[in-house]
Enzyme design. Sequence first.
Site, PDB file in Angstrom:
ATOM      1  N   TYR A   1       0.885  -1.478   0.084  1.00 51.52           N
ATOM      2  CA  TYR A   1       0.149  -0.162  -0.087  1.00 51.52           C
ATOM      3  C   TYR A   1       0.921   1.523  -0.065  1.00 51.52           C
ATOM      4  O   TYR A   1       1.936   1.068   0.495  1.00 51.52           O
ATOM      5  CB  TYR A   1      -0.970   0.112   1.191  1.00 51.52           C
ATOM      6  CG  TYR A   1      -1.892  -1.103   1.278  1.00 51.52           C
ATOM      7  CD1 TYR A   1      -3.117  -0.989   0.737  1.00 51.52           C
ATOM      8  CD2 TYR A   1      -1.586  -2.255   1.971  1.00 51.52           C
ATOM      9  CE1 TYR A   1      -3.882  -2.275   0.869  1.00 51.52           C
ATOM     10  CE2 TYR A   1      -2.379  -3.403   1.862  1.00 51.52           C
ATOM     11  CZ  TYR A   1      -3.549  -3.378   1.221  1.00 51.52           C
ATOM     12  OH  TYR A   1      -4.329  -4.439   1.452  1.00 51.52           O
ATOM     13  N   GLU A   2       0.426   2.353  -0.487  1.00 52.35           N
ATOM     14  CA  GLU A   2       1.088   3.586  -0.669  1.00 52.35           C
ATOM     15  C   GLU A   2       1.595   4.216   0.553  1.00 52.35           C
ATOM     16  O   GLU A   2       2.812   4.796   0.489  1.00 52.35           O
ATOM     17  CB  GLU A   2       0.351   4.494  -1.585  1.00 52.35           C
ATOM     18  CG  GLU A   2      -1.020   5.112  -0.967  1.00 52.35           C
ATOM     19  CD  GLU A   2      -1.403   6.236  -2.018  1.00 52.35           C
ATOM     20  OE1 GLU A   2      -1.332   5.995  -3.118  1.00 52.35           O
ATOM     21  OE2 GLU A   2      -2.173   7.001  -1.517  1.00 52.35           O
ATOM     22  N   SER A   3       0.842   4.091   1.743  1.00 52.08           N
ATOM     23  CA  SER A   3       1.326   4.832   2.689  1.00 52.08           C
ATOM     24  C   SER A   3       2.223   4.075   3.468  1.00 52.08           C
ATOM     25  O   SER A   3       3.010   4.708   4.379  1.00 52.08           O
ATOM     26  CB  SER A   3       0.126   4.926   3.680  1.00 52.08           C
ATOM     27  OG  SER A   3      -0.428   3.542   4.086  1.00 52.08           O
TER      28      SER A   3
END
Lengths: 363, 263
Positions: B53-55
Amino acid sequence: MSAKFFYNEEALDNLRISDPSVLDRLIDHESFRENNLKKSRLKVDKRMSLHDAIAKYVEDCDVVADSGFSYVRTPLQAHFEIWRQQKKNLQYIGSPNTIHSFAVFTGCCNYTHNSYCGAEMRGTDRQFSKAVQNGKTKILSEWSHGSMGLGFKAAQYGEPYVAAHQLLGSDIIKYNPYVKEVKDPWNGQPVALIPALHPDVCIIHCQQADMYGNGKIFGPAVNDIAVAFASRKVIITCEEVVPELSIRFDNSNTVIPFMIVDAVVELPYGCLPGSCPGHYYWAREWWEWLMRIATKNDVAMQDFVDNWIFGCKDQYALIDRLSRDMGGFGYVDNLRRMEKAEEYLIEDSGVDFTYEPVIPKWD
Amino acid sequence: MNTPAPANPFEQLAYNIALQIQDGMIVYVGTGLPMVGAMLAKKTHAPHITLVYESGGQDPWEGPMPWSVGGAATFRRAPMSMEMAHSFAMAANGFVDIAFQGAAQIDMYGNLNTHFIGGDFHNFKSRLTGSGGGNDLSSLSETFVLVGLQDPSKFPVKLDFLTSPGFLNGGNSRMEAGLLGKGPQSVVTQIGVMDFEPESKRMRIKGLNPYCTVEIAQACTGFELIVPEKVEEIPAPPEDILMVLRKEVDPHKIFIEFPPRVK
């Protein structure tokens, strides 16, 4: 006023920026370094109240960095305090920049460096859309998450810029006066140069910090490590202030060193109505209300802001208001259990995640 | 045992998304139907995929559906979490095999718009979110899949704003622009699955969902779709997979309820 740096003319035209000097602060490494050389070297107790930290370290016209991830470990209470103190002419930058929308509405944020303003599946933000259209905020640059993240990383590592593969071929690069497309000197291929980004001030919410500013982050750090090193002024808000020795005995997750930090604010529940990893889940009804009702028109938004930001003097007042029916303790305890269950820190099979929208379905 | 109700359009979409994923891949997911599809793939034909995931969350322990790409389910008992710049660097460095993207507009070369609809940058009909990680993923991942509901306004001849690159102007233009990866592999919508013709890089029908025809597909598209000699017939999801989707992946029907729930 003439600008200190050379910006992309095409982007300046496209963005209708007539005075590019407004862009200078964000990439001014010289003033960043001078600022840092003047910073106190002393390891002293930097604790103060949220009110005092914001009053002292957030100044009108500052470039303010958004941190965390929209509603995950974002120091929302500190930003609410900025708006309650009615700071003026701020520029906001962040990836994502979901909170810019309310910052704009409260009249504090006249300029936006945009990468993503919205709340994912909860929807796009019509308030922000309107604010851009009627000029309440001016977009100074368009970014992607990764490219802005690289700008903060360049700053953290003391580099003037980094070369990247993203943004190439897109319209974003035509709406970003900072980013330059050049040929890679080694292979002649196009690359995008992203300058080091230096916000004036950032607020980072840590789960733990000591009184000097050594800070620990649990869960995804997002851009916060880079942002802390990149910013001229650093305010830490934290769930708890721990003894320095506890950080020395277990330095895992320590990502912010004391010397870059200006203020430490002990602020339990400082991320509410967002979530804080290891501590509490987000207030889902708050976000539902915001995205579905408040952003629809100015009257609704004004009510929302009056009620939840200007009408709450601190995080405890917000909790009281959120928990009207069940009592503050029950409400917070439920948020703590949900966060811990979703992280699987506690057994999750007994924790109920069902969420019934507070707003009728087909209103 | 009663026969379960046939798949609704969202369930078919989730199934088609799942089939884009091969076992063993590192998969970059956002919220919404792509997440549902990825979870379904992991619980059926592709148990060895790794979700990132990007976070910064990566490889979370199996659990509830994340509400946000920064939420607790994305780093649930994860062996480590990274920073955002690192998570996109993984894509640039060849550790992201497939990513999923939604968009308000998709053109015939698989370019995406998530900035605004109608008018221009200053005077638009509605402003959308902006890029988020979209531009990064489409610029850097080895390949990606576009997901959306298909109608002529969402599949226009020309985008109002090019947020994330697909094949740009077709041909070799993506590579010449300096972008990484192979570009989009497919487009998954309620119509079925489209891919891109290898030379021109124009969108082409690959397979159609049950009850869908080439005429319907074209009527839902603002530009001309390439029709191959043989159009695949996509089967409806088998009952056992449908049950996994309904009972295990999205038991609260947050994403697969039809008509959709107001969020």
